[in-house]
Design a protein around this motif. Structure first.
Motif, PDB file in Angstrom:
ATOM      1  N   LYS A 201      50.457 -49.913 -29.689  1.00  0.00           N
ATOM      2  CA  LYS A 201      49.001 -50.080 -29.787  1.00  0.00           C
ATOM      3  C   LYS A 201      48.321 -48.797 -30.282  1.00  0.00           C
ATOM      4  O   LYS A 201      47.468 -48.843 -31.167  1.00  0.00           O
ATOM      5  CB  LYS A 201      48.423 -50.502 -28.423  1.00  0.00           C
ATOM      6  N   THR A 202      48.688 -47.654 -29.702  1.00  0.00           N
ATOM      7  CA  THR A 202      48.027 -46.404 -30.104  1.00  0.00           C
ATOM      8  C   THR A 202      48.393 -46.028 -31.532  1.00  0.00           C
ATOM      9  O   THR A 202      47.552 -45.532 -32.290  1.00  0.00           O
ATOM     10  CB  THR A 202      48.412 -45.268 -29.142  1.00  0.00           C
ATOM     11  N   VAL A 205      46.116 -48.027 -33.561  1.00  0.00           N
ATOM     12  CA  VAL A 205      44.733 -47.555 -33.470  1.00  0.00           C
ATOM     13  C   VAL A 205      44.492 -46.405 -34.442  1.00  0.00           C
ATOM     14  O   VAL A 205      43.487 -46.368 -35.169  1.00  0.00           O
ATOM     15  CB  VAL A 205      44.395 -47.125 -32.025  1.00  0.00           C
ATOM     16  N   LEU A 224      35.643 -43.153 -29.766  1.00  0.00           N
ATOM     17  CA  LEU A 224      36.841 -43.492 -28.994  1.00  0.00           C
ATOM     18  C   LEU A 224      36.486 -43.414 -27.520  1.00  0.00           C
ATOM     19  O   LEU A 224      35.907 -42.420 -27.066  1.00  0.00           O
ATOM     20  CB  LEU A 224      37.982 -42.514 -29.277  1.00  0.00           C
ATOM     21  N   ALA A 226      37.466 -45.028 -23.215  1.00  0.00           N
ATOM     22  CA  ALA A 226      38.331 -45.736 -22.265  1.00  0.00           C
ATOM     23  C   ALA A 226      37.582 -45.799 -20.935  1.00  0.00           C
ATOM     24  O   ALA A 226      36.614 -45.063 -20.720  1.00  0.00           O
ATOM     25  CB  ALA A 226      39.668 -45.014 -22.119  1.00  0.00           C
ATOM     26  N   LEU A 235      44.263 -41.180 -24.600  1.00  0.00           N
ATOM     27  CA  LEU A 235      43.960 -41.738 -25.920  1.00  0.00           C
ATOM     28  C   LEU A 235      43.726 -40.619 -26.924  1.00  0.00           C
ATOM     29  O   LEU A 235      44.234 -40.663 -28.054  1.00  0.00           O
ATOM     30  CB  LEU A 235      42.734 -42.640 -25.827  1.00  0.00           C
ATOM     31  N   ILE A 282      36.212 -47.878 -30.541  1.00  0.00           N
ATOM     32  CA  ILE A 282      37.532 -48.339 -30.106  1.00  0.00           C
ATOM     33  C   ILE A 282      37.656 -48.086 -28.617  1.00  0.00           C
ATOM     34  O   ILE A 282      37.467 -46.956 -28.154  1.00  0.00           O
ATOM     35  CB  ILE A 282      38.652 -47.611 -30.880  1.00  0.00           C
ATOM     36  N   ASP A 284      40.143 -48.203 -25.471  1.00  0.00           N
ATOM     37  CA  ASP A 284      41.521 -48.322 -24.998  1.00  0.00           C
ATOM     38  C   ASP A 284      41.519 -48.744 -23.525  1.00  0.00           C
ATOM     39  O   ASP A 284      40.515 -48.597 -22.822  1.00  0.00           O
ATOM     40  CB  ASP A 284      42.246 -46.993 -25.160  1.00  0.00           C
ATOM     41  N   GLU A 285      42.655 -49.243 -23.066  1.00  0.00           N
ATOM     42  CA  GLU A 285      42.793 -49.744 -21.692  1.00  0.00           C
ATOM     43  C   GLU A 285      41.662 -50.716 -21.362  1.00  0.00           C
ATOM     44  O   GLU A 285      41.080 -50.706 -20.279  1.00  0.00           O
ATOM     45  CB  GLU A 285      42.809 -48.584 -20.688  1.00  0.00           C
ATOM     46  N   VAL A 310      41.398 -52.660 -27.062  1.00  0.00           N
ATOM     47  CA  VAL A 310      42.846 -52.440 -27.023  1.00  0.00           C
ATOM     48  C   VAL A 310      43.321 -52.480 -25.570  1.00  0.00           C
ATOM     49  O   VAL A 310      42.736 -51.811 -24.704  1.00  0.00           O
ATOM     50  CB  VAL A 310      43.208 -51.074 -27.636  1.00  0.00           C
ATOM     51  N   GLY A 311      44.359 -53.227 -25.294  1.00  0.00           N
ATOM     52  CA  GLY A 311      44.878 -53.240 -23.929  1.00  0.00           C
ATOM     53  C   GLY A 311      45.917 -54.309 -23.697  1.00  0.00           C
ATOM     54  O   GLY A 311      46.284 -55.068 -24.598  1.00  0.00           O
ATOM     55  N   GLY A 531      48.446 -47.053 -17.213  1.00  0.00           N
ATOM     56  CA  GLY A 531      48.315 -46.158 -18.344  1.00  0.00           C
ATOM     57  C   GLY A 531      49.350 -45.058 -18.377  1.00  0.00           C
ATOM     58  O   GLY A 531      49.380 -44.272 -19.325  1.00  0.00           O
TER      59      GLY A 531
END
Length: 597
Positions: A201-202, A205, A224, A226, A235, A282, A284-285, A310-311, A531
């Motif tokens: 995923k990362t 990204v 960015l 989270a 991230l 974006i 994340d998590e 994203v997750g 994570g």
């Protein structure tokens, strides 16, 4: 409901008391429900109970209750010995709906107070919300629909050419889902990038950012973020570590900081009245983002801003109400190629072994027979995966493994080898569902330290080799709630070593007196481990009756490991956990055909 069936707040609370005494409801559920009943007045006992169950469902992570599934709401605590939750006087769903249609709880009277909203889904379920969460969910649905109806204008031939360069053919059969995700992010306003640990995923990204900058031109403004500071730092490190890409300057922050909290903590600088300045945001998590936070984020986005969520929708969700990422993945579904609309689900794992992956897949699918079948022999170690009871020779092996882990950490720490101590720390973790009790963190801290002959005493906390976990954030020092480190001796002085901020960076050494909120980390909760990734994990399975024991909890714990997973508990308790799925009732999982007060 006849006139004489309504009742006073005192008698309305009697049914609530029955369910509270049985452990279904907690003190907060009872207090809030009784306050609402007093404000509204004229509420039947069953509806007073419904209010309390709605509050309980919110505290358990749902944003509403499904009238047909009230019995599935996770209880606040274990029931008293000999009492079965199923035997309680649960109200009938149809009767509750009839009562709600004429109740001041859902029909605003002269006072204008109607705290509940009732909705019917496309598949016939009846959902009951507190008004606040109904409005938030409706707004999330509205914003996402508006964004979907207005895709960005791009030259798709250019997009395909850049994607082909960023994702060269690796010779594998089947579609390149990472490339599909990047293409979706370029051609949609909202994209969901789903996938388990190690699915890339990362990596994807970072290439999404590179792709968007190339097709939109230099000066791309990237946000960015989270849910937590620790996730944001991870991230940042992962994206900045993509040395093969020339990315624009990016800095990851928490969603809260991205929105800009104002004094008081209830309002933000950025909202529908003052939008965020980014071209792409974006997150994340995103599985840990609650409905309320997603509502605030979507409200603050400009209509033209691309959003990438994203997750892993299968791991533990937010501790607050809502599981928006899982709802969106569930609602859209997967096509044969793994994509449908702007949802892309990555499947190819690059991190842990086949047996761990197979076990995780069986847990995620709720296939208890397959899980138990892989672990049928309690003394077997099948591809790095095993189940042991907390007695006998197999358990002695578990304690021996934790002792080797702690001694390796201590040896490096006493030698002043901060990098070695941190590597040892991440080579193994003991993970628990609970903080207290026989299967909890406090008990297992004692179990593993006694086995390794370690005196973990509060009066002398800064001894070499002590693993620590932060419970407070210090942004100036770049340390976050949930970060872990090790006490090391540097020229005879104790220092706490934490990983460097960037990949490959030297460990950071912090003087103990500058730290706040520090606890030992010989064992940690599974929630805290989200994570993170470790070489091996020892997962303590709580009793089968524990409301925390779910397939999402087990999946999260198992997928923290790259090499070996040891589950400590009984096959019966493991089966109970695999068969219990977290109930997160939500209208985002389906279409709503009617919302009324």
């Amino acid at each position: 409901m006849t006139a004489d069936s309504t009742t006073s707040p005192a008698s309305a609370g009697d049914l609530v008391t029955v369910f509270a005494d049985a452990g279904v409801l907690g003190v907060a559920d009872v207090q809030v429900a009784r306050r609402l009943v007093r404000l509204v007045g004229g509420v039947a006992p069953t509806l007073g109970l419904l209010v309390a169950l709605t509050i309980r469902a919110l505290r358990a992570g749902s944003v509403c209750v499904d009238l047909a599934r009230l019995r599935d709401i996770p209880p606040d605590r274990d029931a008293p010995e000999g009492l079965e939750i199923a035997d309680l006087p649960w109200p009938d769903a149809d009767a509750l709906l009839d009562d709600l249609r004429s109740s001041p709880l859902a029909v605003a009277g002269s006072g204008g107070l109607a705290p509940l909203r009732v909705a019917r889904t496309g598949d016939g379920a009846v959902l009951v919300y507190l008004d606040k969460y109904s409005r938030q969910e409706s707004r999330v649905r509205e914003v996402l629909a508006t964004r979907a109806a207005d895709p960005p204008t791009v030259d798709e031939a250019v997009v395909d050419a850049v994607v082909a360069r960023l994702f060269p053919d690796d010779g594998d059969d089947g579609p390149d889902l990472q490339a599909s995700a990047a293409r979706a992010a370029a051609t949609h306003r909202t994209t969901v990038l789903a996938g388990g640990p190690g699915t890339g995923k990362t990596h994807t990204v970072a290439r999404i950012v590179a792709l968007l900058e190339e097709i939109e031109g230099p000066g791309l403004r990237v946000g960015l973020c989270a849910p937590t500071g620790r996730a944001a730092a991870a991230l940042q490190a992962a994206v900045s570590g993509q040395s093969d890409l020339r990315l624009p300057p990016v800095r990851a922050v928490t969603i809260n900081r991205l929105l800009g909290p104002l004094p008081g903590g209830r309002r933000f600088r950025h909202s529908a009245a003052h939008r965020l300045p980014y071209d792409v945001v974006i997150v994340d998590e995103a599985s840990m983002v609650s409905l309320t936070m997603m509502f605030r984020l979507l409200d603050a986005l400009r209509p033209t801003t691309r959003l990438v969520l994203v997750g892993d929708p299968d791991q533990l969700a937010s501790v607050d109400a809502g599981a928006v990422l899982a709802d969106l993945v569930h609602n859209v579904g997967d096509s044969d190629t793994g994509t449908s609309g702007a949802v892309v689900s990555l499947r190819r794992r690059r991190r842990f072994g086949g047996e761990i992956g197979a076990l995780a897949d069986a847990v995620r699918a709720g296939d208890a027979d397959a899980v138990i079948g892989r672990l049928a022999d309690p003394d077997a170690d099948v591809g790095g995966v095993r189940l042991v009871d907390d007695t006998g020779a197999a358990f002695d092996d578990v304690l021996a493994a934790t002792t080797r882990w702690l001694r390796a950490m201590s040896s490096a720490a006493q030698a002043g080898d901060a990098a070695g101590a941190l590597a040892a720390l991440d080579s193994h973790r003991v993970l628990c569902a609970h903080r207290r009790g026989p299967a909890g963190v406090a008990h297992w801290q004692t179990v593993v330290t006694r086995a390794a002959d370690i005196d973990d005493h509060p009066a002398r906390p800064w001894y070499a080799g002590r693993p620590v976990l932060l419970t407070e954030t210090d942004r100036r020092a770049g340390l976050y709630n949930g970060d872990t480190g090790v006490v090391v001796l540097v020229e005879g002085e104790p220092m706490v070593a934490f990983p460097g901020l960037d990949p490959g960076a030297e460990p950071r050494l912090v003087r103990p007196r500058t730290l706040r909120g520090v606890v030992s980390a010989y064992a940690t909760t599974i929630h805290r481990s989200q994570g993170s990734q470790y070489g091996a994990v020892t997962v303590v399975i709580p009793p089968g009756r524990s409301a925390l024991l779910t397939r999402e909890l087990l999946y999260t714990a198992i997928t923290r490991s790259t090499d070996a997973v040891t589950l400590v508990g009984t096959a019966a308790d493991l089966r109970a956990g695999v068969e219990r799925k977290v109930l997160r009732a939500s209208g985002l999982r389906t279409s709503l055909v009617d919302v009324a007060r």
